[in-house]
Design an enzyme around this catalytic site. Structure first.
Site, PDB file in Angstrom:
ATOM      1  CE  LYS A  67      -3.892  -2.217   2.345  1.00  0.00           C
ATOM      2  NZ  LYS A  67      -4.812  -2.195   3.512  1.00  0.00           N
ATOM      3  NE  ARG A  96      -9.805  -5.810  -4.705  1.00  0.00           N
ATOM      4  CZ  ARG A  96     -10.392  -6.964  -5.010  1.00  0.00           C
ATOM      5  NH1 ARG A  96     -11.092  -7.086  -6.134  1.00  0.00           N
ATOM      6  NH2 ARG A  96     -10.277  -8.013  -4.185  1.00  0.00           N
ATOM      7  CG  HIS A 131     -11.514 -23.653   3.126  1.00  0.00           C
ATOM      8  ND1 HIS A 131     -10.220 -23.225   2.914  1.00  0.00           N
ATOM      9  CD2 HIS A 131     -12.079 -22.749   3.972  1.00  0.00           C
ATOM     10  CE1 HIS A 131     -10.006 -22.113   3.612  1.00  0.00           C
ATOM     11  NE2 HIS A 131     -11.120 -21.799   4.257  1.00  0.00           N
ATOM     12  CB  ILE A 133     -14.370 -30.305   2.362  1.00  0.00           C
ATOM     13  CG1 ILE A 133     -15.307 -31.495   2.459  1.00  0.00           C
ATOM     14  CG2 ILE A 133     -15.038 -29.008   2.824  1.00  0.00           C
ATOM     15  CD1 ILE A 133     -15.718 -31.824   3.886  1.00  0.00           C
ATOM     16  CG  ASP A 161      -6.485 -26.794  -0.011  1.00  0.00           C
ATOM     17  OD1 ASP A 161      -7.372 -26.325  -0.741  1.00  0.00           O
ATOM     18  OD2 ASP A 161      -6.491 -26.677   1.214  1.00  0.00           O
TER      19      ASP A 161
END
Length: 343
Positions: A67, A96, A131, A133, A161
């Protein structure tokens, strides 16, 4: 902890990893394990979920305040000097920050930009939270991790993952880097865990298409209903795994269990499974896990003890191969894989 090889096959590859959790750090470690120079850019402040330092092996880290104009400029400079960048944020986060792929399209056209998310960079779920699962569930794969009359259950983080995310990100990154060597142009790698898990289920779908897969657990040996492909409890409350799929292996299993009255030719008659399964379970309960290891480990039964995370690094096979390495605090971590040998 073991450092990556300075002479690994990826020596000379420069990668910027945006600090995060889950699959992106594992993909970065895979690259570092094989010689890549991986620099992790982290931002001030503690992460939402502290996953420890086990995935930092072989990496360098740098804290930058993105930032702050100076911090952002430094991040851009580092990315422009790298071959690839990998990140695991929701779509739009890097844009962004001013670090999206379009930022570098003119100044660094060879850059490969690896992005791993749960749902992908596009589609109606792209901005939804999720996530492991959830991604596994949506692909249909969670349904095959079930027992009759029980809810599906899967090992934590491994399939969505790490399998569908980290491994496919690493593969996609290397494919895009190879292409960039020939074309001079980089690419954005959109590694969605939901896509990756779907791809990992290709064999199951092939079996289903060939009529060799049943969705009914009671008729599918993979789904914990058979007497020859499952985990069974021993006399000491610990477990062993059996995977005697092939006829010769199944026949040897029956012989070593002392079930000589069972016809091996009827292996796939699922109508006989419930009774025979109880016989196998009762026989396994007669001995401890270590006693069964002494009788079956290293044979053609397709056998292995179910080890805990603490036990696995101490197993003789893992010790002989150096499958795990210890860090300075004495904690075990998986060693680099795969291994390479000169021809």
């Amino acid at each position: 902890m073991q450092a990556p090889s300075s002479a690994g096959p990826l020596t000379g590859l420069r990668v910027i990893e945006m600090a995060g959790i889950g699959p992106c750090p594992l993909a970065g470690m895979l690259l570092a394990d094989h010689g890549a120079d991986v620099l992790v850019i982290e931002r001030p402040g503690a992460p939402v979920l502290d996953t420890g330092t086990g995935l930092d092996r072989g990496k360098r880290r740098l804290c930058l305040d993105l930032k702050n104009p100076d911090g952002l400029a430094e991040a851009r400079r580092l990315i422009e000097g790298a071959d690839a960048v990998i990140e695991g944020f929701r779509p739009g986060v890097m844009e962004r920050l001013g670090l999206g792929p379009e930022t570098f399209s003119a100044s660094h056209p060879r850059l490969v930009y690896g992005r791993v998310t749960g749902w992908g960079q596009s589609g109606p779920l792209a901005q939804a939270a999720g996530h492991d699962i959830n991604y596994v569930a949506l692909t249909g794969v969670l349904s095959v991790a079930s027992r009759a009359g029980a809810a599906p259950s899967i090992p934590a983080t491994l399939i969505g993952d790490m399998g569908g995310g980290a491994m496919l990100l690493a593969f996609g990154l290397m494919a895009a880097l190879w292409a960039a060597q020939h074309s001079g142009r980089g690419q954005v790698v959109d590694a969605a865990m939901v896509d990756g898990v779907g791809l990992l289920s290709s064999l199951l779908r092939s079996l289903r298409a060939a009529g060799r897969w049943s969705d009914a657990p009671a008729q599918n040996f993979f789904l914990h209903g058979s007497p020859f492909y499952d985990c069974f409890e021993c006399a000491d409350g610990r477990f062993v795994s059996l995977g005697a799929l092939e006829p010769a292996f199944y026949a040897e299993l029956l012989q070593r269990l002392g079930l000589t009255d069972v016809d091996p030719a009827a292996q796939h008659d699922h109508r006989q499974w419930p009774v025979l399964r109880e016989r196998v379970a009762a026989r396994i309960r007669e001995k401890t896990r270590d006693e069964w290891c002494a009788l079956m480990e290293g044979t053609n039964v397709c056998f292995a003890p179910v080890l805990t995370l603490a036990e696995a690094p101490l197993h003789p096979h893992a010790q002989a191969r150096g499958s795990f390495v210890q860090d300075a605090a004495g904690h075990w971590h998986p060693a680099a894989a795969p291994r390479f040998q000169p021809l």
